[in-house]
Design a protein around this motif. Structure first.
Motif, PDB file in Angstrom:
ATOM      1  N   SER A 108      11.470 -14.493  -5.183  1.00 15.63           N
ATOM      2  CA  SER A 108      10.625 -15.957  -4.576  1.00 15.63           C
ATOM      3  C   SER A 108      12.382 -16.380  -4.190  1.00 15.63           C
ATOM      4  CB  SER A 108       9.742 -16.587  -5.237  1.00 15.63           C
ATOM      5  OG  SER A 108      11.162 -16.809  -6.570  1.00 15.63           O
TER       6      SER A 108
ATOM      7  N   ASP B 175       3.607 -16.500  -3.515  1.00 15.65           N
ATOM      8  CA  ASP B 175       4.507 -18.116  -3.692  1.00 15.65           C
ATOM      9  C   ASP B 175       3.513 -18.778  -2.591  1.00 15.65           C
ATOM     10  OD1 ASP B 175       6.073 -16.243  -4.084  1.00 15.65           O
ATOM     11  OD2 ASP B 175       7.085 -16.059  -2.132  1.00 15.65           O
TER      12      ASP B 175
ATOM     13  N   SER C 271       3.975 -19.178  -8.103  1.00 14.75           N
ATOM     14  CA  SER C 271       4.040 -18.197  -8.094  1.00 14.75           C
ATOM     15  C   SER C 271       2.185 -17.855  -8.473  1.00 14.75           C
ATOM     16  CB  SER C 271       5.279 -17.245  -7.301  1.00 14.75           C
ATOM     17  OG  SER C 271       6.156 -17.326  -6.693  1.00 14.75           O
TER      18      SER C 271
END
Length: 315
Positions: free
Chosen positions: A28, A112, A161
């Motif tokens: 991420s 995400d 997430s």
């Protein structure tokens, strides 16, 4: 839920000690620069696989009345089509609420979590307080629809997430017993039309990642209903081993020729099993060279067996 770590009967350390066995290929993005207000979301899980998100109103004070306010889930590494938008509605006490029902299909992967409001660009959310008690020792009900599992987690950059699994049938790994001769696995089968009939005549398969043609099978032991067990012999797994690391994926294959079930452990609140579950590393007298074997979970919480070279004894 954090299970106790198993103690190893030998001084050998697992390969790559101090690191995970596998790392996701995509990670991420970092949080915005300091000074930027990043909203946080609390997550509540239900036993069916649904999630509820509660967060403070993003952006303007009247965001709770903005019809375009949405919680946005984006599949990491996916394209524009890999996005799920959940409407945000007033949830009381000045907060907004979005609901991800278990009936909404969320393909496997890491998603995400963003918040979008009006014309502003979607922003990543920070994790708040998670209530995942409903996921502990989860026992899904009967049915043949894919089993939905979603576990919220905090990324290494501090973002929120979700890890999602979608499987049918699913073989949930339970008690593992690594012993001198081999590995005994017990578990339960879910989301098969008739679990007992599916398991009748089924076999366990260990599939070598190095060579797809290498497959070792083991008969299932007696079980009741959804339960199964089998033992994999280390000798069979090391018969074609020629040094280095071999990783074997474990499956159940039914006798009727229908789709197999991957062995994994996903029915709890632990998103990354390889960081929590540790099993003994056992010495194996392989024909090629001294070896060692252990059971482990990979980055997807799938059950694997690892065969590696045994370090020479300290003098």
């Amino acid at each position: 839920m954090t299970p106790p770590r198993a103690s190893a009967p030998t001084p050998f350390e697992p390969p790559h000690a101090g690191t995970t066995f596998e790392e996701p290929t995509a990670v991420s993005a970092p949080l915005p620069a300091s000074g930027t207000v990043t909203p946080a979301a609390d997550c509540i899980a239900d036993s069916a696989g649904g999630l509820t998100f509660d967060l403070d109103a993003p952006g303007a004070p009247d965001a709770s009345g903005d019809w375009s306010a949405a919680l946005v889930l984006r599949l990491r590494g996916g394209g524009e089509a890999d996005e799920v938008r959940l409407p945000l509605a007033p949830g009381g006490e000045g907060r907004l609420r979005a609901v991800l029902p278990s009936t909404v299909a969320l393909p496997e992967g890491r998603w995400d979590v963003h918040v979008a409001c009006g014309d502003a660009a979607p922003r990543r959310l920070r994790p708040g307080v998670d209530d995942l008690r409903a996921l502990v020792d989860r026992r899904p009900g009967p049915g043949t629809s894919p089993l939905s599992v979603r576990i919220p987690y905090t990324t290494k950059h501090g973002n929120l997430s979700l890890r999602s699994w979608l499987r049918a049938p699913h073989a949930e790994a339970g008690d593992l017993r690594p012993e001198a001769a081999g590995l005994t696995v017990r578990g339960r089968l879910y989301r098969a039309p008739d679990a007992a009939a599916w398991l009748a005549g089924a076999v366990a398969e260990a599939r070598c990642r190095r060579d797809a043609d290498l497959v070792v099978t083991a008969d299932l032991g007696p079980g009741e209903g959804q339960e199964f067990s089998f033992t994999l012999d280390w000798a069979k797994l090391t018969e074609h081993w020629r040094g280095g690391l071999d990783v074997w994926d474990l499956w159940l294959r039914p006798a009727d020729g229908s789709g197999p079930a991957r062995l994994a452990r996903i029915l709890d609140d632990v998103v990354d099993k390889q960081q929590v579950f540790a099993y003994p590393v056992l010495p194996v007298d392989a024909g090629y060279a001294p070896a060692r074997a252990t059971a482990a979970y990979d980055a997807d919480n799938d059950l694997v067996v690892r065969i590696d070279e045994r370090p020479p004894a300290a003098s």
